[in-house]
Design a protein around this motif. Sequence first.
Motif, PDB file in Angstrom:
ATOM      1  N   ILE A 111      -2.502   7.193   2.086  1.00 13.67           N
ATOM      2  CA  ILE A 111      -2.370   6.826   0.667  1.00 13.67           C
ATOM      3  C   ILE A 111      -0.983   7.168   0.151  1.00 13.67           C
ATOM      4  N   LEU A 112      -0.540   8.405   0.410  1.00 13.94           N
ATOM      5  CA  LEU A 112       0.765   8.833  -0.076  1.00 13.94           C
ATOM      6  C   LEU A 112       1.888   8.037   0.582  1.00 13.94           C
ATOM      7  N   GLY A 113       1.763   7.813   1.909  1.00 10.12           N
ATOM      8  CA  GLY A 113       2.793   7.051   2.615  1.00 10.12           C
ATOM      9  C   GLY A 113       2.848   5.606   2.154  1.00 10.12           C
ATOM     10  N   GLY A 114       1.695   4.942   2.080  1.00 11.63           N
ATOM     11  CA  GLY A 114       1.659   3.547   1.650  1.00 11.63           C
ATOM     12  C   GLY A 114       2.110   3.378   0.218  1.00 11.63           C
ATOM     13  N   SER A 115       1.715   4.308  -0.647  1.00 13.14           N
ATOM     14  CA  SER A 115       2.119   4.229  -2.057  1.00 13.14           C
ATOM     15  C   SER A 115       3.620   4.443  -2.208  1.00 13.14           C
ATOM     16  N   LEU A 116       4.171   5.383  -1.441  1.00 11.12           N
ATOM     17  CA  LEU A 116       5.609   5.654  -1.509  1.00 11.12           C
ATOM     18  C   LEU A 116       6.414   4.441  -1.048  1.00 11.12           C
ATOM     19  N   VAL A 117       5.997   3.839   0.064  1.00 14.97           N
ATOM     20  CA  VAL A 117       6.701   2.646   0.562  1.00 14.97           C
ATOM     21  C   VAL A 117       6.610   1.510  -0.453  1.00 14.97           C
ATOM     22  N   SER A 118       5.429   1.298  -1.028  1.00 13.54           N
ATOM     23  CA  SER A 118       5.250   0.237  -2.015  1.00 13.54           C
ATOM     24  C   SER A 118       6.110   0.486  -3.250  1.00 13.54           C
ATOM     25  N   ALA A 119       6.179   1.746  -3.685  1.00 10.85           N
ATOM     26  CA  ALA A 119       6.975   2.078  -4.869  1.00 10.85           C
ATOM     27  C   ALA A 119       8.458   1.828  -4.627  1.00 10.85           C
ATOM     28  N   ILE A 120       8.965   2.300  -3.493  1.00 10.80           N
ATOM     29  CA  ILE A 120      10.392   2.146  -3.190  1.00 10.80           C
ATOM     30  C   ILE A 120      10.741   0.681  -2.967  1.00 10.80           C
ATOM     31  N   LEU A 121       9.907  -0.025  -2.182  1.00  9.32           N
ATOM     32  CA  LEU A 121      10.189  -1.427  -1.883  1.00  9.32           C
ATOM     33  C   LEU A 121      10.084  -2.291  -3.140  1.00  9.32           C
ATOM     34  N   GLY A 122       9.030  -2.065  -3.937  1.00  9.19           N
ATOM     35  CA  GLY A 122       8.863  -2.842  -5.160  1.00  9.19           C
ATOM     36  C   GLY A 122       9.990  -2.600  -6.141  1.00  9.19           C
ATOM     37  N   TYR A 123      10.369  -1.337  -6.314  1.00  8.74           N
ATOM     38  CA  TYR A 123      11.479  -1.014  -7.219  1.00  8.74           C
ATOM     39  C   TYR A 123      12.767  -1.673  -6.739  1.00  8.74           C
ATOM     40  N   THR A 124      13.034  -1.595  -5.425  1.00 11.62           N
ATOM     41  CA  THR A 124      14.266  -2.166  -4.882  1.00 11.62           C
ATOM     42  C   THR A 124      14.325  -3.670  -5.086  1.00 11.62           C
ATOM     43  N   VAL A 125      13.235  -4.370  -4.781  1.00  8.63           N
ATOM     44  CA  VAL A 125      13.205  -5.825  -4.952  1.00  8.63           C
ATOM     45  C   VAL A 125      13.449  -6.196  -6.412  1.00  8.63           C
ATOM     46  N   LEU A 126      12.752  -5.526  -7.334  1.00 10.11           N
ATOM     47  CA  LEU A 126      12.908  -5.854  -8.752  1.00 10.11           C
ATOM     48  C   LEU A 126      14.276  -5.429  -9.280  1.00 10.11           C
ATOM     49  N   ARG A 127      14.796  -4.331  -8.779  1.00 14.20           N
ATOM     50  CA  ARG A 127      16.123  -3.871  -9.242  1.00 14.20           C
ATOM     51  C   ARG A 127      17.219  -4.825  -8.817  1.00 14.20           C
ATOM     52  N   LEU A 128      17.084  -5.398  -7.633  1.00 17.48           N
ATOM     53  CA  LEU A 128      18.126  -6.288  -7.111  1.00 17.48           C
ATOM     54  C   LEU A 128      17.999  -7.720  -7.618  1.00 17.48           C
ATOM     55  N   THR A 129      16.828  -8.097  -8.100  1.00 16.55           N
ATOM     56  CA  THR A 129      16.618  -9.507  -8.450  1.00 16.55           C
ATOM     57  C   THR A 129      16.441  -9.759  -9.940  1.00 16.55           C
ATOM     58  N   ILE A 184       0.669   0.453  -4.892  1.00 15.96           N
ATOM     59  CA  ILE A 184       0.666   1.883  -5.198  1.00 15.96           C
ATOM     60  C   ILE A 184      -0.767   2.279  -5.528  1.00 15.96           C
ATOM     61  N   GLY A 185      -1.410   2.966  -4.624  1.00 13.76           N
ATOM     62  CA  GLY A 185      -2.791   3.384  -4.843  1.00 13.76           C
ATOM     63  C   GLY A 185      -2.887   4.888  -4.749  1.00 13.76           C
ATOM     64  N   PHE A 186      -2.961   5.565  -5.853  1.00 12.67           N
ATOM     65  CA  PHE A 186      -2.971   7.033  -5.819  1.00 12.67           C
ATOM     66  C   PHE A 186      -4.303   7.579  -6.315  1.00 12.67           C
ATOM     67  N   THR A 187      -4.511   7.569  -7.628  1.00 14.46           N
ATOM     68  CA  THR A 187      -5.682   8.241  -8.210  1.00 14.46           C
ATOM     69  C   THR A 187      -7.001   7.714  -7.654  1.00 14.46           C
ATOM     70  N   MET A 188      -7.229   6.408  -7.804  1.00 12.59           N
ATOM     71  CA  MET A 188      -8.507   5.843  -7.385  1.00 12.59           C
ATOM     72  C   MET A 188      -8.653   5.877  -5.862  1.00 12.59           C
ATOM     73  N   SER A 189      -7.558   5.680  -5.137  1.00 10.56           N
ATOM     74  CA  SER A 189      -7.616   5.713  -3.670  1.00 10.56           C
ATOM     75  C   SER A 189      -7.987   7.107  -3.163  1.00 10.56           C
ATOM     76  N   LEU A 190      -7.366   8.139  -3.744  1.00 13.83           N
ATOM     77  CA  LEU A 190      -7.717   9.511  -3.373  1.00 13.83           C
ATOM     78  C   LEU A 190      -9.173   9.796  -3.711  1.00 13.83           C
ATOM     79  N   PHE A 191      -9.603   9.283  -4.852  1.00 17.80           N
ATOM     80  CA  PHE A 191     -10.977   9.510  -5.285  1.00 17.80           C
ATOM     81  C   PHE A 191     -11.960   8.877  -4.302  1.00 17.80           C
ATOM     82  N   ILE A 192     -11.713   7.626  -3.927  1.00 13.27           N
ATOM     83  CA  ILE A 192     -12.611   6.918  -3.008  1.00 13.27           C
ATOM     84  C   ILE A 192     -12.601   7.561  -1.629  1.00 13.27           C
ATOM     85  N   SER A 193     -11.439   8.054  -1.192  1.00 12.91           N
ATOM     86  CA  SER A 193     -11.380   8.685   0.137  1.00 12.91           C
ATOM     87  C   SER A 193     -12.269   9.919   0.195  1.00 12.91           C
TER      88      SER A 193
END
Length: 405
Positions: free
Chosen positions: A373-391, A346-355
């Motif tokens: 940035i928004l697409g990659g961060s969203l996928v990482s957030a959903i996938l990471g949450y799902t993996v941790l929620r299920l395991t 999830i790269g939002f603040t610093m990634s937007l800043f560097i871009s």
Amino acid sequence: MLTPIRKPIARAIAPVRALFVGDASAGVLLILVAAAAMLVANSPLAGAYEELFYGKLSWTPIAKLDDLHLWINDGLMAIFFFVVGLEVKRELICGQLSSPEQRRLPIMAAAAGMAVPALVYVGVIGGDAELLRGWAIPAATDIAFAMGVLGLLGSRVPASLRLFLLTVAIVDDIGAVLVIAAFYTANIKLMWLAIAAVVFGVMVAMNRFGVARIWPFVLVALVLWVCVLFTGIHATIAGVLAALTIPMRDTTGHSMLEKMEHGLAPWSAYLVVPIFGFANAGVNLSGMGIDEVLAPLPIAIAAGLVFGKQLGIFGIIFAAVKLGIAKAPENANWVEIWGITILCGIGFTMSLFISGLAFDGNRTFIDEAKIGILGGSLVSAILGYTVLRLTTKHPEERPVEPVTP
């Protein structure tokens, strides 16, 4: 004690409660701000949004900062970087980075978590020299956003993994600041650099001679910010430099650093960063087709965040543990560790800043970078949450499953 009936209900509503308390609130606010920026930028208010942030100001005390967007990115964000600097100094002196054993794995993980996404980015864009300037965009992890998603999981995630994510993100911020200073700096003006060095020396002397009031440090820090602004180095670096001069303890034994950090951190998390996010996350998609959305730049950034972060961080943790170089986070299994490494994407603040620094003046590339940035961060957030929620399991359900080399 919760009754058997109330306990499942409490667990079911825990993610909802987490939206308003604890680690999740700042991250959820960022999500809402990013969504609001996208909605406004693609609504009848798009023109007003553009004029608000990029329209020339009728008056400005510093001619170099002639629109609101520049004041936010070069001025307001100096407060964010100042808080980051305070946090880094505290962690190095008396926190989770204060001993070699504590530093080893987070530093290794953060370094790999910056290098591998950059390599993935370079590999995807190929030999396009203009796009190469954006290599550092997927290298940063957003602390608030990642901790916010983790906060939605409540007590399911072991405390050691929360601490590991926070520590890696802090080290990641150090690396991002160094990258900005080294690679995203315009032509340096030596006279202003010399003046900035003298001002910084004054702040160091104030520390050494035991200045016990906060306001002198604030005033000299403002002077340092102005000097750095005119050096050609990005002005927000002044925030980090100033933070490093703040005394850990004053002459009365109180912690000036912690007092300033605790006072400024909520303003940074709930005002500065959301304003920055709203000013930078809006992308007008009306003129974009599928070719722009799936262009090499957004795909490279998203790939770096989603795949590069996982490969780099999980790979180095696995190697370090197997080789006996470092110990894995306690009471966590490999799947849970993998879930945490996904959230590092999830790269939002610093990634937007560097871009904004990498493609300064090229609105097309900046907008494409925002999509990545928004697409990659969203996928990482959903996938990471799902993996941790299920395991992951609640503490009372969790057997001790230490990771062994």
